[in-house]
Structure formats: structure tokens, C-alpha cells
Design an enzyme around this catalytic site. Structure first.
Site, PDB file in Angstrom:
ATOM      1  N   HIS A   1      33.694  35.786  41.866  1.00 52.00           N
ATOM      2  CA  HIS A   1      34.526  35.414  43.007  1.00 52.00           C
ATOM      3  C   HIS A   1      34.602  36.541  44.032  1.00 52.00           C
ATOM      4  O   HIS A   1      34.263  37.700  43.751  1.00 52.00           O
ATOM      5  CB  HIS A   1      35.936  35.060  42.538  1.00 52.00           C
ATOM      6  CG  HIS A   1      36.654  36.209  41.901  1.00 52.00           C
ATOM      7  ND1 HIS A   1      37.251  37.229  42.622  1.00 52.00           N
ATOM      8  CD2 HIS A   1      36.854  36.525  40.596  1.00 52.00           C
ATOM      9  CE1 HIS A   1      37.786  38.111  41.801  1.00 52.00           C
ATOM     10  NE2 HIS A   1      37.566  37.718  40.571  1.00 52.00           N
TER      11      HIS A   1
ATOM     12  N   GLU B   1      39.463  34.334  33.355  1.00 54.86           N
ATOM     13  CA  GLU B   1      39.285  35.772  33.112  1.00 54.86           C
ATOM     14  C   GLU B   1      40.057  36.212  31.865  1.00 54.86           C
ATOM     15  O   GLU B   1      40.940  35.512  31.365  1.00 54.86           O
ATOM     16  CB  GLU B   1      39.741  36.549  34.347  1.00 54.86           C
ATOM     17  CG  GLU B   1      39.657  38.067  34.262  1.00 54.86           C
ATOM     18  CD  GLU B   1      38.253  38.610  33.976  1.00 54.86           C
ATOM     19  OE1 GLU B   1      37.729  38.340  32.869  1.00 54.86           O
ATOM     20  OE2 GLU B   1      37.710  39.314  34.847  1.00 54.86           O
TER      21      GLU B   1
END
Length: 366
Positions: free
Chosen positions: A174, A248
């Protein structure tokens, strides 16, 4: 003759690999075929072949005496670059773009429209016939008819004894968030992308749009990943599929802290954590636990999208872990491999258990 419709396509079996293009010129009502062009190109990339198809189509339209041309292609990259909305950065594309632009200036007007591959079947058929010829010239075995297009997956590296078509994962990290600006642990928190992060996501989207044959866009559930994935999905004309397993690492009580702050808060634990993947941050998740989670993600994605190319938009640890699995590397890789924001890596997983890594931490699109 005033207006014609030009449809063009190009493909490469291997990217680069045996390549060819096809182009067809219709009358304005798209009821009559006025000209066809196709050519084998030897070993080049998809994008080169697509540009060559456009050039051939414009040349054919000019030869017919057309004054206006409506160009329709399923290459988002070529359409956006020829429309002037995307910059041309790749050195292989610059002379082709210049040549196509010179041809376009010979007309009173040229429009460029992206169409789905299904609507470009005539040019696609011609391109595949040309690729068949390119494969014959190069000595490569022709591929089954069901996969004769530029959506085919690259062949395994020559030193690998693998069978079957791999699941090719384009692994995109990202873009920037406020926490990444200050290099703070950013796990299950949900900061949005910064202005630079949005620009990075759009840069990655332009890069991804030039990759043919992407079957799906799969994202972490966290907002920063979904924002990045959405930019690419829009460019590809695909939806975003969320996979919870791609989230994550849970950094627990270290969330939002800098490296130094976490080390000062829990010095002994932080030191152990940096060398032992079984150690968890306070109330968090160990890298060993992440690995078990990502193993399930890999198996799930290869079962769902077997033999396809997919874009996987996620975070540092999941990407490092997928690369670790593909390399069959030890846990030290997690601590030694650097991945930039909005970087692209590529891992392939074969149905017979083989795997390979083709790209790591590419940021040329930024």
C-alpha cells in the site's frame, strides 16, 4: 471515405515471449471489414505488441483514405497514453508512442476508447494467429487454443523442473500513511493514505494497467490497502475482493510507536522479537503466527485462482512472507528484506509445489 473504426490488439506468450499483433478496420457502422493486418514479431513484450497493432491499424486506415478514426482497444495503457492522460515513461514505448502519434496527426480526428477483451475478438483472433507464427519461428511449442492470448502466464525458469501453469501473484504494498511518514509500527490500526500515498497508489495503478491478463484484485481488509487496491481495480475494470488473511501483523501495544519508542518501552522483549520469529509484541502476533496465516492465504488463492495472474494488495509482513514461501527461505529474510511503499514484487506458485520469485521491490512506476 470519412470515418472508420480501428480495432487492434497485441500479445506476448511470456512477456516477453513469442508475440504478434492484429488490427482490423471497419466502416463507421462497423458492419463491413475494410482491412485486416497481422504480423508475428518474434520475442517482445505485450505492450510493444499492442502498440504495433495500433500502428498497423492506423496505417491501414490511412491507406484507405479515411479522415477520422475511432480506435478501440482492450489495452488500458495504450488508450490512456494515446489520449494524453498517462505519461509514457518506458524506453521501449517512447518511440512507438511517437510513431503512433505521428500517424494520428495525419487524420482530421482520432478518438481512443477502451473496450473489454470480449468486444475486441476480431483483432484478438488475428493477434493469436500472429503469435502462433511467432511461436513457430522461435521454436516454442504452441499453446492450447483455450489460452492463446496475451493473458497466458510466463513459462517456468529454465532451471526449474515444474509442471502446470503457476498462480502468478503481483504483490503490491500500500501507499504512504501518516504512520509510515514517521516510521511507526502500523499493524491493525487503520490510517488512511496521505496525499502522497494516493499519488503512489495511482502510479502503481498506471503500472498495473499495462499488465495483461490480471484475473482478480485481492486486498487486505485494512483501509490503506483497499484504497491502493481500488486505484488499480478501477484502471483494470475489476472489483476488489477482500481477503481477511492478508491483514498486517498485529503489533499489539507497540502499534503507533517508533522503533526507538518500542525498544525503550520493552527493551528485552523488543531485542528478542528482532531475532526470534516466535516472540510476540505485547498483546500482539508473532511472525510465526503470521506465517501460518499467510500459508493458508497462499493455499486459498492458488486454489481459487489457479493458473491465473492476480494482483494482491497488502502490507510489508504478508508480502515478505509470501516471498519467503516462494524462495523457501529462512526467517532471517523477514529482517533483511526491505520493501518500499507502493512497491511491486512478483511470486509464482506452481501446482506441483514449485515456486519462483520474478521481481522484488520494484518502484520504477513512482
Amino acid at each position: 471515405m470519412s470515418r472508420v473504426v480501428v480495432e487492434a490488439d497485441g500479445g506476448s506468450r511470456g512477456n516477453p515471449g513469442p508475440a504478434g499483433y492484429g488490427a482490423v478496420v471497419f466502416d463507421a457502422a462497423r458492419g463491413t471489414v475494410l482491412a485486416e493486418r497481422k504480423e508475428s514479431l518474434g520475442i517482445v513484450t505485450n505492450n510493444v505488441a499492442e502498440y504495433r497493432g495500433l500502428i498497423a491499424g492506423l496505417e491501414a486506415a490511412a491507406e484507405l483514405g479515411a479522415s477520422e478514426a475511432d480506435v478501440r482497444m482492450d489495452s488500458k495503457l495504450v488508450v490512456e497514453q494515446m489520449s494524453g492522460r498517462w505519461k509514457v515513461k518506458h524506453p521501449d514505448m517512447i518511440p512507438l508512442h511517437r510513431q503512433a502519434s505521428g500517424l494520428a496527426r495525419q487524420f482530421d480526428g482520432v478518438t481512443y476508447t477502451w473496450i473489454p477483451r470480449a468486444e475486441n475478438s476480431h483483432a484478438d483472433r488475428l493477434a493469436n494467429e500472429a503469435m502462433d507464427g511467432a511461436a513457430g519461428v522461435s521454436g516454442a511449442e504452441p499453446e492450447p487454443a483455450a489460452v492463446q492470448s496475451d493473458e497466458t502466464t510466463p513459462a517456468a525458469p529454465g532451471w526449474m523442473d515444474t509442471t502446470g501453469a503457476p498462480t502468478r501473484m503481483l504483490l503490491l504494498r500500500h501507499g504512504q500513511t501518516p504512520l509510515s511518514v514517521d516510521r511507526r509500527y502500523s499493524g491493525r490500526g487503520n490510517p488512511a493514505l496521505t496525499e502522497l500515498g494516493l499519488a503512489q497508489a495511482n502510479g502503481a495503478a498506471r503500472r498495473i494497467a499495462g499488465t495483461s491478463g490480471i484475473a482478480a484484485v485481492v486486498s487486505s481488509p485494512l483501509g490503506r490497502a483497499q484504497q491502493t487496491a481500488s486505484a488499480a481495480a478501477t484502471a483494470l475494470g475489476l472489483p476488489v475482493t477482500v481477503h481477511e488473511g492478508l491483514t498486517e501483523t498485529d503489533f499489539g501495544e507497540w502499534e503507533g510507536l517508533t522503533f526507538r519508542e518500542a525498544a525503550e518501552r520493552d527493551p528485552e522483549l523488543h531485542r528478542k522479537w528482532l531475532s526470534d520469529t516466535s516472540v510476540c509484541p505485547p498483546s500482539g502476533e508473532s511472525f510465526d503466527e503470521v506465517r501460518e496465516r499467510i500459508l493458508k492465504v497462499r493455499d486459498d488463492l492458488t486454489a481459487t485462482y489457479g493458473g491465473s495472474t492476480i494482483l494482491v494488495v497488502t502490507h510489508v509482513t504478508p508480502i515478505k512472507t509470501l516471498l519467503q514461501l516462494a524462495l523457501e527461505a529462512g526467517p532471517s529474510l523477514l529482517f533483511r528484506l526491505h520493501l518500499d511503499l507502493a512497491s511491486l514484487s512478483i511470486a509464482e506458485f506452481y501446482p506441483d509445489g514449485g515456486s519462483s520469485v520474478r521481481l522484488v521491490n520494484d518502484t520504477s512506476h513512482l
